[in-house]
Design a protein around this motif. Structure first.
Motif, PDB file in Angstrom:
ATOM      1  N   LEU A  73       0.830  -1.209   0.000  1.00  0.00           N
ATOM      2  CA  LEU A  73       0.000   0.000   0.000  1.00  0.00           C
ATOM      3  C   LEU A  73       0.864   1.257   0.000  1.00  0.00           C
ATOM      4  CD1 LEU A  73      -2.924  -0.972   2.415  1.00  0.00           C
ATOM      5  CD2 LEU A  73      -2.988  -0.733  -0.077  1.00  0.00           C
ATOM      6  N   ALA A  74       2.102   1.127   0.496  1.00  0.00           N
ATOM      7  CA  ALA A  74       3.008   2.289   0.487  1.00  0.00           C
ATOM      8  C   ALA A  74       3.212   2.792  -0.945  1.00  0.00           C
ATOM      9  CB  ALA A  74       4.341   1.911   1.117  1.00  0.00           C
ATOM     10  N   ASN A  75       3.173   1.865  -1.928  1.00  0.00           N
ATOM     11  CA  ASN A  75       3.325   2.285  -3.328  1.00  0.00           C
ATOM     12  C   ASN A  75       2.150   3.146  -3.787  1.00  0.00           C
ATOM     13  OD1 ASN A  75       5.722   0.944  -3.683  1.00  0.00           O
ATOM     14  ND2 ASN A  75       4.793  -0.906  -4.534  1.00  0.00           N
ATOM     15  N   LEU A  76       1.045   3.076  -3.042  1.00  0.00           N
ATOM     16  CA  LEU A  76      -0.160   3.813  -3.446  1.00  0.00           C
ATOM     17  C   LEU A  76      -0.401   5.031  -2.551  1.00  0.00           C
ATOM     18  CD1 LEU A  76      -2.458   0.745  -4.173  1.00  0.00           C
ATOM     19  CD2 LEU A  76      -1.547   2.365  -5.849  1.00  0.00           C
ATOM     20  N   SER A  77       0.616   5.437  -1.807  1.00  0.00           N
ATOM     21  CA  SER A  77       0.403   6.548  -0.860  1.00  0.00           C
ATOM     22  C   SER A  77       0.045   7.836  -1.606  1.00  0.00           C
ATOM     23  CB  SER A  77       1.610   6.747   0.061  1.00  0.00           C
ATOM     24  OG  SER A  77       2.764   6.905  -0.716  1.00  0.00           O
ATOM     25  N   ALA A  78       0.683   8.104  -2.738  1.00  0.00           N
ATOM     26  CA  ALA A  78       0.343   9.316  -3.498  1.00  0.00           C
ATOM     27  C   ALA A  78      -1.084   9.203  -4.035  1.00  0.00           C
ATOM     28  CB  ALA A  78       1.323   9.510  -4.647  1.00  0.00           C
ATOM     29  N   ALA A  79      -1.418   8.033  -4.575  1.00  0.00           N
ATOM     30  CA  ALA A  79      -2.750   7.834  -5.168  1.00  0.00           C
ATOM     31  C   ALA A  79      -3.856   8.021  -4.133  1.00  0.00           C
ATOM     32  CB  ALA A  79      -2.843   6.442  -5.778  1.00  0.00           C
ATOM     33  N   ARG A  80      -3.549   7.661  -2.875  1.00  0.00           N
ATOM     34  CA  ARG A  80      -4.581   7.709  -1.834  1.00  0.00           C
ATOM     35  C   ARG A  80      -4.682   9.076  -1.171  1.00  0.00           C
ATOM     36  NH1 ARG A  80      -3.319   2.885   1.871  1.00  0.00           N
ATOM     37  NH2 ARG A  80      -5.521   2.483   2.180  1.00  0.00           N
ATOM     38  N   SER A  81      -3.833  10.012  -1.563  1.00  0.00           N
ATOM     39  CA  SER A  81      -3.922  11.344  -0.974  1.00  0.00           C
ATOM     40  C   SER A  81      -5.109  12.081  -1.606  1.00  0.00           C
ATOM     41  CB  SER A  81      -2.618  12.117  -1.161  1.00  0.00           C
ATOM     42  OG  SER A  81      -2.412  12.371  -2.522  1.00  0.00           O
ATOM     43  N   PRO A  82      -5.825  12.882  -0.810  1.00  0.00           N
ATOM     44  CA  PRO A  82      -7.083  13.475  -1.275  1.00  0.00           C
ATOM     45  C   PRO A  82      -6.944  14.340  -2.523  1.00  0.00           C
ATOM     46  CG  PRO A  82      -6.658  13.981   1.059  1.00  0.00           C
ATOM     47  CD  PRO A  82      -5.478  13.240   0.554  1.00  0.00           C
ATOM     48  N   GLU A  83      -5.800  14.993  -2.697  1.00  0.00           N
ATOM     49  CA  GLU A  83      -5.666  15.920  -3.834  1.00  0.00           C
ATOM     50  C   GLU A  83      -5.457  15.198  -5.166  1.00  0.00           C
ATOM     51  OE1 GLU A  83      -1.609  15.794  -1.771  1.00  0.00           O
ATOM     52  OE2 GLU A  83      -3.688  15.940  -1.151  1.00  0.00           O
ATOM     53  N   MET A  84      -5.288  13.879  -5.138  1.00  0.00           N
ATOM     54  CA  MET A  84      -4.994  13.139  -6.373  1.00  0.00           C
ATOM     55  C   MET A  84      -6.220  12.755  -7.188  1.00  0.00           C
ATOM     56  SD  MET A  84      -2.046  12.452  -7.662  1.00  0.00           S
ATOM     57  CE  MET A  84      -1.115  10.972  -8.007  1.00  0.00           C
ATOM     58  N   GLY A  85      -7.419  12.952  -6.671  1.00  0.00           N
ATOM     59  CA  GLY A  85      -8.594  12.599  -7.465  1.00  0.00           C
ATOM     60  C   GLY A  85      -9.262  11.331  -6.973  1.00  0.00           C
ATOM     61  N   THR A  86     -10.093  10.752  -7.829  1.00  0.00           N
ATOM     62  CA  THR A  86     -10.948   9.650  -7.399  1.00  0.00           C
ATOM     63  C   THR A  86     -10.245   8.313  -7.565  1.00  0.00           C
ATOM     64  OG1 THR A  86     -12.826  10.961  -8.124  1.00  0.00           O
ATOM     65  CG2 THR A  86     -13.244   8.644  -7.671  1.00  0.00           C
ATOM     66  N   PHE A  87      -9.831   7.757  -6.429  1.00  0.00           N
ATOM     67  CA  PHE A  87      -9.147   6.467  -6.442  1.00  0.00           C
ATOM     68  C   PHE A  87      -9.773   5.551  -5.400  1.00  0.00           C
ATOM     69  CE2 PHE A  87      -5.701   3.708  -4.734  1.00  0.00           C
ATOM     70  CZ  PHE A  87      -5.526   2.926  -5.871  1.00  0.00           C
ATOM     71  N   SER A  88     -10.091   4.325  -5.811  1.00  0.00           N
ATOM     72  CA  SER A  88     -10.534   3.327  -4.828  1.00  0.00           C
ATOM     73  C   SER A  88      -9.680   2.083  -5.002  1.00  0.00           C
ATOM     74  CB  SER A  88     -12.020   3.006  -4.990  1.00  0.00           C
ATOM     75  OG  SER A  88     -12.260   2.496  -6.280  1.00  0.00           O
ATOM     76  N   PHE A  89      -9.519   1.347  -3.908  1.00  0.00           N
ATOM     77  CA  PHE A  89      -8.629   0.187  -3.934  1.00  0.00           C
ATOM     78  C   PHE A  89      -9.366  -1.043  -3.419  1.00  0.00           C
ATOM     79  CE2 PHE A  89      -5.538  -2.635  -1.879  1.00  0.00           C
ATOM     80  CZ  PHE A  89      -4.759  -2.938  -2.982  1.00  0.00           C
ATOM     81  N   HIS A  90      -9.219  -2.166  -4.142  1.00  0.00           N
ATOM     82  CA  HIS A  90      -9.793  -3.438  -3.720  1.00  0.00           C
ATOM     83  C   HIS A  90      -8.660  -4.427  -3.466  1.00  0.00           C
ATOM     84  CE1 HIS A  90     -13.898  -2.279  -4.868  1.00  0.00           C
ATOM     85  NE2 HIS A  90     -13.320  -1.684  -5.887  1.00  0.00           N
ATOM     86  N   SER A  91      -8.579  -4.887  -2.233  1.00  0.00           N
ATOM     87  CA  SER A  91      -7.549  -5.870  -1.890  1.00  0.00           C
ATOM     88  C   SER A  91      -8.108  -7.261  -2.184  1.00  0.00           C
ATOM     89  CB  SER A  91      -7.185  -5.733  -0.406  1.00  0.00           C
ATOM     90  OG  SER A  91      -6.237  -6.715  -0.072  1.00  0.00           O
ATOM     91  N   ILE A  92      -8.009  -7.675  -3.439  1.00  0.00           N
ATOM     92  CA  ILE A  92      -8.584  -8.954  -3.859  1.00  0.00           C
ATOM     93  C   ILE A  92      -7.646  -9.678  -4.818  1.00  0.00           C
ATOM     94  CG2 ILE A  92     -11.014  -8.366  -3.565  1.00  0.00           C
ATOM     95  CD1 ILE A  92     -11.191  -7.656  -6.462  1.00  0.00           C
ATOM     96  N   ASP A  93      -7.860 -10.986  -4.899  1.00  0.00           N
ATOM     97  CA  ASP A  93      -7.105 -11.821  -5.829  1.00  0.00           C
ATOM     98  C   ASP A  93      -7.832 -11.798  -7.171  1.00  0.00           C
ATOM     99  OD1 ASP A  93      -6.103 -14.165  -7.261  1.00  0.00           O
ATOM    100  OD2 ASP A  93      -5.161 -14.702  -5.350  1.00  0.00           O
ATOM    101  N   ILE A  94      -7.104 -11.541  -8.239  1.00  0.00           N
ATOM    102  CA  ILE A  94      -7.779 -11.431  -9.547  1.00  0.00           C
ATOM    103  C   ILE A  94      -8.321 -12.771 -10.034  1.00  0.00           C
ATOM    104  CG2 ILE A  94      -6.550  -9.381 -10.366  1.00  0.00           C
ATOM    105  CD1 ILE A  94      -4.955 -11.464 -12.181  1.00  0.00           C
TER     106      ILE A  94
END
Ligand code: NAD
Length: 107
Positions: A35-56
């Motif tokens: 999730l550390a790789n997604l820290s920028a993506a998860r910051s509020p100013e980056m826009g609409t991002f949602s994450f699903h912790s699932i196996d494809i």
């Protein structure tokens, strides 16, 4: 939608899409990505991002696709790391679309 979103390539693709103003849904089972790789993506100013912790390879992917209705799926989930032997590592990116495509067709 970006599979392997928490991985090296996936997380950079997520950041780029968000910077371009796209709404992004990330999917990753966090087997090697973090999730550390997604820290920028998860910051509020980056826009609409949602994450699903699932196996494809699980049915949860079909549910996530049905919920988010992505226009495009960028398939970057991959097996990596020193514990993964070469054959599954190279088979996975080839075989996994065969798992994903029927889940899309069902919707
Ligand atoms: N890293 C490079 O320099 C590079 C260069 C060219 C091509 N590629 C290709 O890009 C793709 C991604 O590479 P990467 O370096 O980002 O790998 P990575 O290992 O950093 O990322 C792969 C991600 O997939 C996730 N994952 C694995 N199995 C999963 C599953 N069953 N369900 C959900 N998520 C799962 C992992 O947790 C990880 O976050 C690979 O196909 C690789 O061959 C990478």
């Amino acid at each position: 939608m970006v599979t392997g979103a928490a991985g090296f390539i996936g997380s950079h693709v997520v950041d780029r899409l968000l910077r371009d103003g796209e709404d992004v849904v990330g999917v990753d089972n966090l087997s090697s990505g973090t999730l550390a790789n997604l820290s920028a993506a998860r910051s509020p100013e980056m826009g609409t991002f949602s994450f699903h912790s699932i196996d494809i390879t699980s049915d949860a992917l079909a549910e996530a696709i049905a919920r988010s209705e992505p226009e495009v799926i960028l398939h970057l989930a991959a097996l990596g790391g020193p514990r993964c032997s070469p054959l599954p590592r190279y088979r996975f990116p080839v075989a996994s679309p065969c798992v994903i495509v029927p889940k899309i067709r069902r919707i």
